[in-house]
Design a protein around this motif. Structure first.
Motif, PDB file in Angstrom:
ATOM      1  N   CYS A 112       0.834  -1.202   0.000  1.00  0.00           N
ATOM      2  CA  CYS A 112       0.000   0.000   0.000  1.00  0.00           C
ATOM      3  C   CYS A 112       0.871   1.255   0.000  1.00  0.00           C
ATOM      4  O   CYS A 112       1.817   1.347   0.776  1.00  0.00           O
ATOM      5  CB  CYS A 112      -0.898  -0.026   1.234  1.00  0.00           C
TER       6      CYS A 112
ATOM      7  N   CYS B 123       0.178   3.146   3.873  1.00  0.00           N
ATOM      8  CA  CYS B 123       0.644   2.556   5.130  1.00  0.00           C
ATOM      9  C   CYS B 123       1.863   1.654   4.938  1.00  0.00           C
ATOM     10  O   CYS B 123       2.621   1.439   5.870  1.00  0.00           O
ATOM     11  CB  CYS B 123      -0.481   1.783   5.810  1.00  0.00           C
TER      12      CYS B 123
ATOM     13  N   CYS C 217      -7.018  -1.163   0.541  1.00  0.00           N
ATOM     14  CA  CYS C 217      -5.961  -1.728   1.386  1.00  0.00           C
ATOM     15  C   CYS C 217      -6.590  -2.505   2.534  1.00  0.00           C
ATOM     16  O   CYS C 217      -7.518  -2.025   3.184  1.00  0.00           O
ATOM     17  CB  CYS C 217      -5.077  -0.610   1.920  1.00  0.00           C
TER      18      CYS C 217
ATOM     19  N   CYS D 294      -5.059  -0.361   6.024  1.00  0.00           N
ATOM     20  CA  CYS D 294      -5.488   1.005   6.368  1.00  0.00           C
ATOM     21  C   CYS D 294      -6.783   1.409   5.672  1.00  0.00           C
ATOM     22  O   CYS D 294      -7.240   2.534   5.843  1.00  0.00           O
ATOM     23  CB  CYS D 294      -4.389   2.010   6.050  1.00  0.00           C
TER      24      CYS D 294
HETATM   25 ZN   LIG Z   1      -2.687   0.717   3.493  1.00  0.00          ZN
END
Ligand SMILES: [Zn+2]
Length: 139
Positions: free
Chosen positions: A34, A37, A53, A56
């Motif tokens: 991601c 994050c 994701c 997050c």
């Molecule tokens: Zn993420």
């Protein structure tokens, strides 16, 4: 620049107010993680993007690398493979089947690997730089 333009130029379509430590776009891009994050996976399979994701909850709807990864892969892998073919022809001049056996699998493997890396890096850079399609302001 007016304050309204400042607001519009810094506003990202994926800005939901969540705060995360900045991640290296090249590292997370190569790892396929991601861009916000750095933990959740970006890819669903080899090259398709997950909807969001898992760590997050970032919506990946903004992620559109377009033809960019394919262009980089064609130029870089083509340069490497054609350079190796020319070097081999000049130095060893093997029969044609040697080229097919050696360079067809090499081209496919290098293309698939670097296409995934390039797509991950470009999406991470797209997120980091708030890159999006140009839009005409309603003002
Ligand atoms: Zn993420």
């Amino acid at each position: 620049m007016s304050s309204e333009q400042d607001k519009n130029s810094t506003e990202a379509p994926h800005n939901d107010g969540a705060l995360f430590a900045p991640v290296d776009p090249f590292k997370v891009g190569i790892q396929g993680c991601c861009p916000r994050c750095g933990h959740g996976k970006l890819f669903d399979g080899l090259l398709s993007i997950k909807p969001r994701c898992s760590a997050c909850n970032l919506d990946y709807a903004f992620a559109d690398a377009g033809d960019g990864p394919a262009v980089f892969v064609i130029l870089i892998v083509g340069f490497i493979v054609i350079g190796l073919v020319l070097w081999m022809q000049v130095n060893y001049a093997p029969p044609i089947w040697v080229y097919i056996v050696l360079f067809a699998p090499l081209t496919i493997i290098l293309s698939l690997l670097s296409l995934r890396w390039c797509k991950g890096i470009l999406i991470a850079l797209q997120y980091r730089n708030n890159a999006a399609e140009g839009r005409i302001s309603g003002d």
